[in-house]
Design an enzyme around this catalytic site. Structure first.
Site, mmCIF file in Angstrom:
data_model
loop_
_atom_site.group_PDB
_atom_site.id
_atom_site.type_symbol
_atom_site.label_atom_id
_atom_site.label_comp_id
_atom_site.label_asym_id
_atom_site.label_seq_id
_atom_site.Cartn_x
_atom_site.Cartn_y
_atom_site.Cartn_z
ATOM 1 N N ALA A 110 46.816 60.830 2.974
ATOM 2 C CA ALA A 110 46.451 62.497 2.856
ATOM 3 C C ALA A 110 45.857 62.884 4.286
ATOM 4 O O ALA A 110 45.713 61.865 5.157
ATOM 5 C CB ALA A 110 45.299 62.693 1.949
ATOM 6 N N LYS A 111 45.592 64.003 4.487
ATOM 7 C CA LYS A 111 44.892 64.551 5.689
ATOM 8 C C LYS A 111 44.353 65.944 5.237
ATOM 9 O O LYS A 111 44.753 66.613 4.475
ATOM 10 C CB LYS A 111 45.858 64.846 6.690
ATOM 11 C CG LYS A 111 45.355 64.638 8.066
ATOM 12 C CD LYS A 111 45.060 63.334 8.396
ATOM 13 C CE LYS A 111 44.682 63.134 10.062
ATOM 14 N NZ LYS A 111 45.104 61.632 10.402
#
Ligand code: GLU
Length: 420
Positions: A110-111
């Protein structure tokens, strides 16, 4: 001021697509399978209106992209930077998916990011942006769902605010973020971990090239968390820093620059171009300094088609995410420069994030020696696996690293029954 201008070619999104396509070709993935693996699971975009000291409402935009969760909870940093946009966060989230798989920590990718310039905000305003961001994305987070961490423009203090805000809604939950301050169940060794991992990759690669750290001259582009720790640890093992830059400029010295002293000087408000005993050089000249090791530790796309040929090093170890565009990679490879790719080179951060999360689950703490020992073991194993794969397939380290990461995610997705 930006260190080097980046052309359109340099978008992280194009870079990651390029390497994924090559890896999927190596693995012989069918188009439909590749399409599922490439696309993100969930993308959240939120509005962050902040009342600032000037009496006006400033509107920022926040993003959280959860790319793939087949191997475990989504995991990845939160970036505060004016150039953050959905495409960038999407590419960085995807990189996290392959990175966590490559180093074998049980997370997905994720980011997150906010298109804000942290240095332009007061600490109070930064806290407001951070808490407001958490309020707006907390529904998709959780210690078994998605666990943020620091990235460019955020730090342990940011993580403390995020944890505190989440705690107001859910009760004290240290495992909701990693990279926290030591005083708030952060892990010893986490702050230095990404830089330390860069150095582990360097020593492994150097052994292969017959290069002695004591006779290694290195250049660091970007003296933030990753660059400054990599520089200090490289210096501690005997290497000499001959050039370094940050957003304010670049400096060089044949005799060597003291990374510890520079860190102290900057922490007390000094400006890098005025560091005593160093020669201030135009930022563009940093790339052409003669050295054995170049460590890009700034933003993505800094080494591109138009400047790759300037580099005069034997090896690049990528501290940043996506610093080398595919065109630059080709130019450098043709010149015989060895590149240890981001996926592997900067994975030390998420490895110790994993250790922090494990310690938080048990409300227990390991000492720094133990953390560093465990990190070294993981980095050495990952390095050995990538280089063996590269050798077996006649590929560069980057294609081998992507192929290994994608293969492991595919296996997890198949085993779960997500992909037939
Ligand atoms: N932001 C770091 C990275 O790009 C660390 C992510 C984490 O620890 O979750 O790998």
């Amino acid at each position: 001021m930006r260190e080097v201008t980046r052309p359109a070619e340099a978008s992280n999104y194009q870079t990651v697509s390029h390497w994924f396509d090559l890896a999927s070709e190596r693995l012989g993935l069918a188009d439909d399978v590749a399409a599922v693996l490439r696309s993100p699971y969930r993308e959240v975009t939120v509005q962050l209106p902040i009342m600032r000291g000037d009496g006006r409402i400033h509107l920022f935009t926040g993003f959280r992209v959860q790319h793939n969760g087949a191997r475990g909870p989504y995991k990845g940093g939160i970036r505060f930077h004016p150039e953050v946009d959905l495409d960038e966060v999407r590419a960085l989230a995807e990189l996290m998916t392959w990175k966590t798989a490559l180093v074998g920590v049980p997370f997905g990718g994720a980011k997150g990011g906010v298109n804000v310039t942290p240095a332009e905000l007061t600490p109070g305003e930064r806290q407001q942006v951070t808490r407001s961001f958490m309020d707006k994305i907390e529904k998709v987070l959780g210690p078994t769902r998605d666990i943020p961490a620091p990235d460019v423009g955020t730090d342990a203090q940011t993580m403390a605010w995020l944890m505190d805000e989440y705690g107001k809604l859910h009760g004290h939950t240290p495992a909701i973020v990693t990279g926290k301050p030591i005083a708030l169940e952060g892990s010893y060794g986490r702050e230095a971990a990404t830089g330390r991992g860069v150095v582990h990759c360097f020593t492994q690669a150097a052994a292969g090239l017959g290069l002695d750290p004591a006779s290694t001259r290195f250049v660091v582009q970007g003296f933030g968390n990753v660059g400054s720790w990599a520089a200090r640890i490289l210096q501690d093992i005997g290497a000499t820093m001959v050039g370094v830059s940050d957003a304010s400029g670049a400096i060089a010295s044949d005799a060597g620059l003291d990374a510890h002293a520079l860190q102290e000087y900057l922490a007390h408000g000094g400006r890098l171009p005025e560091f005593a005993g160093a020669e201030s050089i135009p930022a563009g000249e940093l790339l052409s300094l003669e050295c054995e090791l170049f460590v890009p530790a700034a933003l993505g796309g800094m080494i591109h088609r138009e400047n790759a040929d300037l580099l005069r090093c034997r090896m690049i170890v990528e501290g940043a995410n996506g610093p080398t565009t595919p065109a630059a990679d080709e130019i450098l490879t043709d010149k015989g420069v060895m590149i240890v790719p981001d996926l592997l080179a900067n994975a030390g951060g998420v490895v110790v994030s994993y250790f922090e999360w494990v310690q938080n689950q048990q409300h227990f703490r390991w000492d720094e020696t133990e953390v560093n020992r465990k990190l070294e073991r993981v980095m050495h194993r990952a390095y050995a696996e990538v280089s063996a794969r590269a050798e077996a397939g006649g590929d560069c380290l980057r294609v081998a690293a992507f192929a290994l990461g994608v293969e492991r995610v595919l296996e997890a997705a198949r085993t779960r029954g997500y992909i037939g």
